[in-house]
Design a protein around this motif. Sequence first.
Motif, PDB file in Angstrom:
ATOM      1  N   THR A  87     109.431  11.185  48.631  1.00 50.87           N
ATOM      2  CA  THR A  87     108.832  11.412  47.643  1.00 50.87           C
ATOM      3  C   THR A  87     108.808  10.805  46.822  1.00 50.87           C
ATOM      4  N   VAL A  88     108.687   9.892  45.894  1.00 47.78           N
ATOM      5  CA  VAL A  88     108.966   9.168  44.824  1.00 47.78           C
ATOM      6  C   VAL A  88     108.334   8.880  43.785  1.00 47.78           C
ATOM      7  N   ALA A  89     108.767   9.666  42.474  1.00 50.42           N
ATOM      8  CA  ALA A  89     108.142   9.507  41.438  1.00 50.42           C
ATOM      9  C   ALA A  89     108.123   8.041  40.927  1.00 50.42           C
ATOM     10  N   PRO A  90     106.386   7.555  39.624  1.00 48.96           N
ATOM     11  CA  PRO A  90     106.628   6.146  39.888  1.00 48.96           C
ATOM     12  C   PRO A  90     108.212   5.909  38.218  1.00 48.96           C
ATOM     13  N   TYR A  91     108.934   4.744  38.852  1.00 52.35           N
ATOM     14  CA  TYR A  91     109.871   4.901  37.499  1.00 52.35           C
ATOM     15  C   TYR A  91     109.431   5.277  36.578  1.00 52.35           C
ATOM     16  N   GLY A  92     110.363   5.672  35.800  1.00 51.57           N
ATOM     17  CA  GLY A  92     111.002   6.526  33.967  1.00 51.57           C
ATOM     18  C   GLY A  92     109.629   8.126  34.352  1.00 51.57           C
ATOM     19  N   LYS A  93     109.432   8.248  35.088  1.00 52.65           N
ATOM     20  CA  LYS A  93     108.800   9.469  35.559  1.00 52.65           C
ATOM     21  C   LYS A  93     109.389  10.414  36.339  1.00 52.65           C
ATOM     22  N   THR A  94     108.129  11.652  36.467  1.00 59.67           N
ATOM     23  CA  THR A  94     109.227  12.893  37.445  1.00 59.67           C
ATOM     24  C   THR A  94     108.236  13.418  38.125  1.00 59.67           C
ATOM     25  N   LEU A  95     108.219  14.212  39.478  1.00 64.56           N
ATOM     26  CA  LEU A  95     106.817  14.628  39.947  1.00 64.56           C
ATOM     27  C   LEU A  95     106.333  15.659  39.216  1.00 64.56           C
ATOM     28  N   GLY A  96     107.160  16.202  38.152  1.00 64.95           N
ATOM     29  CA  GLY A  96     106.359  17.283  37.819  1.00 64.95           C
ATOM     30  C   GLY A  96     106.729  18.103  37.217  1.00 64.95           C
ATOM     31  N   ASP A  97     107.143  19.877  37.109  1.00 61.76           N
ATOM     32  CA  ASP A  97     107.167  20.481  36.532  1.00 61.76           C
ATOM     33  C   ASP A  97     106.602  21.803  37.804  1.00 61.76           C
ATOM     34  N   ASP A  98     105.241  21.351  37.602  1.00 58.13           N
ATOM     35  CA  ASP A  98     104.627  21.889  38.735  1.00 58.13           C
ATOM     36  C   ASP A  98     104.791  21.366  40.131  1.00 58.13           C
ATOM     37  N   TYR A  99     105.414  20.486  40.185  1.00 55.16           N
ATOM     38  CA  TYR A  99     105.566  20.184  42.080  1.00 55.16           C
ATOM     39  C   TYR A  99     106.337  20.708  42.392  1.00 55.16           C
ATOM     40  N   PHE A 100     105.956  21.277  44.481  1.00 61.28           N
ATOM     41  CA  PHE A 100     106.279  22.192  45.022  1.00 61.28           C
ATOM     42  C   PHE A 100     106.950  21.303  46.168  1.00 61.28           C
ATOM     43  N   ALA A 101     108.176  21.077  46.085  1.00 62.53           N
ATOM     44  CA  ALA A 101     109.081  20.478  47.468  1.00 62.53           C
ATOM     45  C   ALA A 101     108.917  21.742  48.496  1.00 62.53           C
ATOM     46  N   GLU A 102     108.506  21.078  49.597  1.00 59.21           N
ATOM     47  CA  GLU A 102     108.199  21.791  50.285  1.00 59.21           C
ATOM     48  C   GLU A 102     110.083  22.867  51.062  1.00 59.21           C
ATOM     49  N   ASN A 103     110.493  21.748  50.522  1.00 57.02           N
ATOM     50  CA  ASN A 103     112.496  22.277  50.820  1.00 57.02           C
ATOM     51  C   ASN A 103     113.188  22.600  49.670  1.00 57.02           C
ATOM     52  N   PRO A 104     113.142  23.039  48.742  1.00 51.55           N
ATOM     53  CA  PRO A 104     113.760  22.473  47.655  1.00 51.55           C
ATOM     54  C   PRO A 104     115.374  22.433  47.560  1.00 51.55           C
ATOM     55  N   GLU A 105     115.694  22.518  48.745  1.00 48.21           N
ATOM     56  CA  GLU A 105     117.712  21.649  48.715  1.00 48.21           C
ATOM     57  C   GLU A 105     117.127  20.449  48.845  1.00 48.21           C
ATOM     58  N   TYR A 106     115.821  19.493  49.050  1.00 44.94           N
ATOM     59  CA  TYR A 106     115.890  18.436  49.437  1.00 44.94           C
ATOM     60  C   TYR A 106     115.167  17.531  48.109  1.00 44.94           C
ATOM     61  N   LEU A 107     114.772  18.065  46.832  1.00 50.74           N
ATOM     62  CA  LEU A 107     114.381  17.982  45.550  1.00 50.74           C
ATOM     63  C   LEU A 107     115.476  17.810  44.717  1.00 50.74           C
ATOM     64  N   SER A 108     115.463  16.129  43.943  1.00 50.12           N
ATOM     65  CA  SER A 108     116.332  15.833  43.331  1.00 50.12           C
ATOM     66  C   SER A 108     116.611  16.782  42.062  1.00 50.12           C
ATOM     67  N   PRO A 109     118.082  17.539  41.504  1.00 47.36           N
ATOM     68  CA  PRO A 109     117.496  17.901  40.253  1.00 47.36           C
ATOM     69  C   PRO A 109     116.705  17.506  39.175  1.00 47.36           C
TER      70      PRO A 109
END
Length: 483
Positions: A391-413
């Motif tokens: 799952t990748v945010a559009p260019y220049g954006k993030t997935l948002g502060d309240d985005y929930f990653a199923e496995n936090p280890e797999y979320l880029s910092p």
Amino acid sequence: MKRIIGIVLALIIALSGVLPVFAASEHNPETCEDVPVIVVRGMDFGGLYTDVGTENQAAAIRADVGFIIANVFKGLFGTALTLSLDPTINAVAAIASNIFEYIKMNPDGTSKHKVGAIRYPLAAENYDALCQGIDSEYGMARTMIEEIGDHAYYFNYDWRIDPFVVADEINEMVETALRETGHDKVNIACCSMGGVMTLAYLTEYGYEKVNRVCFMSSTFCGAQVASDLLAGQLEIAPDTLYNIAYDATADIPVVGTLMKALKFIGAFRLVSALAGMITDKYLVSVSDQVLYPVFGGTLTFWALVQPEDRQAAIDFILKGQPEKHPELYTKIQALWAMIDGRNALLDEMLENGVQIAVVAHYDTPLIPVFEGASMNGDGILETYQMSGYATVAPYGKTLGDDYFAENPEYLSPDRVVDLSTAILPEYTYIIKGAPHVGGTYGTDYADFFRWLMTYDGEEFYAGINPDYPRFMVSGDDLSLNAF
Ligand SMILES: [Zn+2]
């Protein structure tokens, strides 16, 4: 006695002829720890030639200057006389058609002209271009030549033809590498378009002769840009236009500010609207004159179409009537079956001890001419597909502060990439800021590539080497650091 001396002498003479051969080939595949490596390169758009390998060899994509000048005048005069864009658009289409004439395909997906790519059938060290390679695959080949000598191979191909035909050629190179080195398995690094070609090889020939596959910025999950091209989803959107204009000029503060000002006054919207009007009106005629004859029969691109865009591609390129293109459509369906079987094949390979790594980059905008261009990418392809559907945010954006990653280890910092949804998250590396393929000789990235291809541990998951964690950041000089 004389007879014995004679025999001994004869033996000595015979052995003296053989011994130096033994001395020169100390290589023993039983004890040698170097696995042969094949670098399957990406699409070399301008790397096709007519009369390849002869003294008449010439670039397949070439301009006939007289034809271009004649058509420019025809188009401009026509537009001036009729106050319509039609003559200009027709002239542009005619010029494009002429420039691309020698890479056009037959309706059955074979090459219309006798065109070929430069081949490297021997070990890579036999070719100067590879021994002195700098960027991308050439740099990777050089890194491998220095590391494993005559165990390094480099595979090039005609990027337009059926991946299953290219698979036959990859198989030949695998067989060559095994025969020449005496080993029983190879490691494959497949870059960019090499990803889908290698997938075709694995689908057709199996993985018995493969020890490891590294998918480097690859198309093993297709590409949005090809998908949109064949589905007629071409668009110049204000935001994507701004992204690339800003990215290209970000190093020059004054121009960067100017770009922001232009965005504020709506200049990108204006350009986009004009382009949209032209595309809407001329898309079908241009695609009939250029898109279909040049790319409609390019099976490689059909292999990259996303499953959800298949019907749109059939509708746009094949006019909704695939039965009118039976030979081409049969080949397209075989490629789509290959894509549909990919995940199961990769799982089976892992279960049977084949090692896999997926490497994808992000944080560079894409060329702003297709609907998917707002996606994050490496300037050429989209991170979504290269990463195996993270799952990748559009260019220049993030997935948002309240985005929930199923496995936090797999979320880029920086909360831009979440590998939880990727098909092989455990084996996937995500690098911020690295260019498409990367691999430039002499850089940190080259060291990372060297490690990927030569590391000989039992386990091969992303992050097993603390020097190369799952998430990394690349400098402009391809220096790599942990995120
Ligand atoms: Zn060896």
